[in-house]
Design a protein around this motif. Structure first.
Motif, PDB file in Angstrom:
ATOM      1  N   LEU A 156       0.840  -1.207   0.000  1.00 15.79           N
ATOM      2  CA  LEU A 156       0.000   0.000   0.000  1.00 15.79           C
ATOM      3  C   LEU A 156       0.870   1.251   0.000  1.00 15.79           C
ATOM      4  O   LEU A 156       0.629   2.193  -0.765  1.00 15.79           O
ATOM      5  CB  LEU A 156      -0.943   0.008   1.206  1.00 15.79           C
ATOM      6  CG  LEU A 156      -2.121  -0.938   1.149  1.00 15.79           C
ATOM      7  CD1 LEU A 156      -2.871  -0.941   2.484  1.00 15.79           C
ATOM      8  CD2 LEU A 156      -3.052  -0.555   0.013  1.00 15.79           C
ATOM      9  N   LEU A 157       1.872   1.264   0.852  1.00 14.82           N
ATOM     10  CA  LEU A 157       2.774   2.412   0.955  1.00 14.82           C
ATOM     11  C   LEU A 157       3.504   2.654  -0.361  1.00 14.82           C
ATOM     12  O   LEU A 157       3.662   3.788  -0.800  1.00 14.82           O
ATOM     13  CB  LEU A 157       3.785   2.193   2.080  1.00 14.82           C
ATOM     14  CG  LEU A 157       4.868   3.251   2.243  1.00 14.82           C
ATOM     15  CD1 LEU A 157       4.262   4.578   2.700  1.00 14.82           C
ATOM     16  CD2 LEU A 157       5.923   2.786   3.233  1.00 14.82           C
ATOM     17  N   HIS A 158       3.951   1.589  -1.006  1.00 17.76           N
ATOM     18  CA  HIS A 158       4.719   1.690  -2.244  1.00 17.76           C
ATOM     19  C   HIS A 158       3.845   1.601  -3.494  1.00 17.76           C
ATOM     20  O   HIS A 158       4.352   1.383  -4.599  1.00 17.76           O
ATOM     21  CB  HIS A 158       5.798   0.603  -2.277  1.00 17.76           C
ATOM     22  CG  HIS A 158       6.906   0.842  -1.315  1.00 17.76           C
ATOM     23  ND1 HIS A 158       8.013   1.584  -1.624  1.00 17.76           N
ATOM     24  CD2 HIS A 158       7.071   0.464  -0.023  1.00 17.76           C
ATOM     25  CE1 HIS A 158       8.826   1.638  -0.588  1.00 17.76           C
ATOM     26  NE2 HIS A 158       8.261   0.963   0.400  1.00 17.76           N
ATOM     27  N   GLU A 159       2.540   1.774  -3.301  1.00 18.56           N
ATOM     28  CA  GLU A 159       1.572   1.788  -4.397  1.00 18.56           C
ATOM     29  C   GLU A 159       1.720   0.583  -5.321  1.00 18.56           C
ATOM     30  O   GLU A 159       1.748   0.702  -6.536  1.00 18.56           O
ATOM     31  CB  GLU A 159       1.677   3.102  -5.170  1.00 18.56           C
ATOM     32  CG  GLU A 159       1.364   4.298  -4.297  1.00 18.56           C
ATOM     33  CD  GLU A 159       1.548   5.627  -5.001  1.00 18.56           C
ATOM     34  OE1 GLU A 159       2.215   5.678  -6.061  1.00 18.56           O
ATOM     35  OE2 GLU A 159       1.018   6.613  -4.473  1.00 18.56           O
ATOM     36  N   GLY A 160       1.869  -0.585  -4.733  1.00 20.91           N
ATOM     37  CA  GLY A 160       1.933  -1.831  -5.476  1.00 20.91           C
ATOM     38  C   GLY A 160       3.308  -2.185  -6.018  1.00 20.91           C
ATOM     39  O   GLY A 160       3.464  -3.210  -6.671  1.00 20.91           O
ATOM     40  N   ASP A 161       4.302  -1.367  -5.736  1.00 21.19           N
ATOM     41  CA  ASP A 161       5.663  -1.625  -6.218  1.00 21.19           C
ATOM     42  C   ASP A 161       6.317  -2.688  -5.330  1.00 21.19           C
ATOM     43  O   ASP A 161       6.838  -2.380  -4.258  1.00 21.19           O
ATOM     44  CB  ASP A 161       6.471  -0.329  -6.208  1.00 21.19           C
ATOM     45  CG  ASP A 161       7.930  -0.530  -6.595  1.00 21.19           C
ATOM     46  OD1 ASP A 161       8.266  -1.586  -7.160  1.00 21.19           O
ATOM     47  OD2 ASP A 161       8.739   0.386  -6.322  1.00 21.19           O
TER      48      ASP A 161
END
Length: 112
Positions: free
Chosen positions: A61-66
């Motif tokens: 979530l923090l890394h927007e799916g990365d």
């Protein structure tokens, strides 16, 4: 879920998660602290596995799916965590709380 963890999660979950993450299953097993010699994880390994999944969910979530960014943060020493690697801290509940607090601080732009 409690009963599944107490009874020992199936060891196949480690291999499944490793495949999803694109990591060697031996690496994931090293993090969890179990063994492929048995069909189920120990109580401790089951708990660590659950903590790992929870932490990865928050990181994604923090890394927007990365996924690469999430795994890089998880396996790199963090100044916020006294230069410990987050993956090394999730073996205990207090360590996991510290990791999750760091993630939430980053998420909300708080100083870390």
């Amino acid at each position: 879920m409690h009963l599944a963890v107490v009874g020992g999660l199936p060891i196949t979950l480690v291999a499944d998660l490793a495949r999803e993450l694109g990591l060697p299953r031996s690496q994931l097993m090293k993090w969890v602290g179990g063994s492929f010699r048995f069909p189920h994880m120990s109580l401790r390994a089951s708990e660590v596995f659950c903590r790992l999944v929870e932490t990865l969910d928050s990181l994604l979530l923090l890394h927007e799916g990365d996924l690469d960014g999430a795994l890089r943060w998880l396996t790199s020493p963090s100044k916020t965590l006294s230069f410990e690697r987050p993956i090394d801290l999730i073996v205990t509940e207090p360590g996991t709380r510290a990791v999750m607090q760091a993630i939430h601080s980053l998420e909300y732009g708080l100083p870390v």
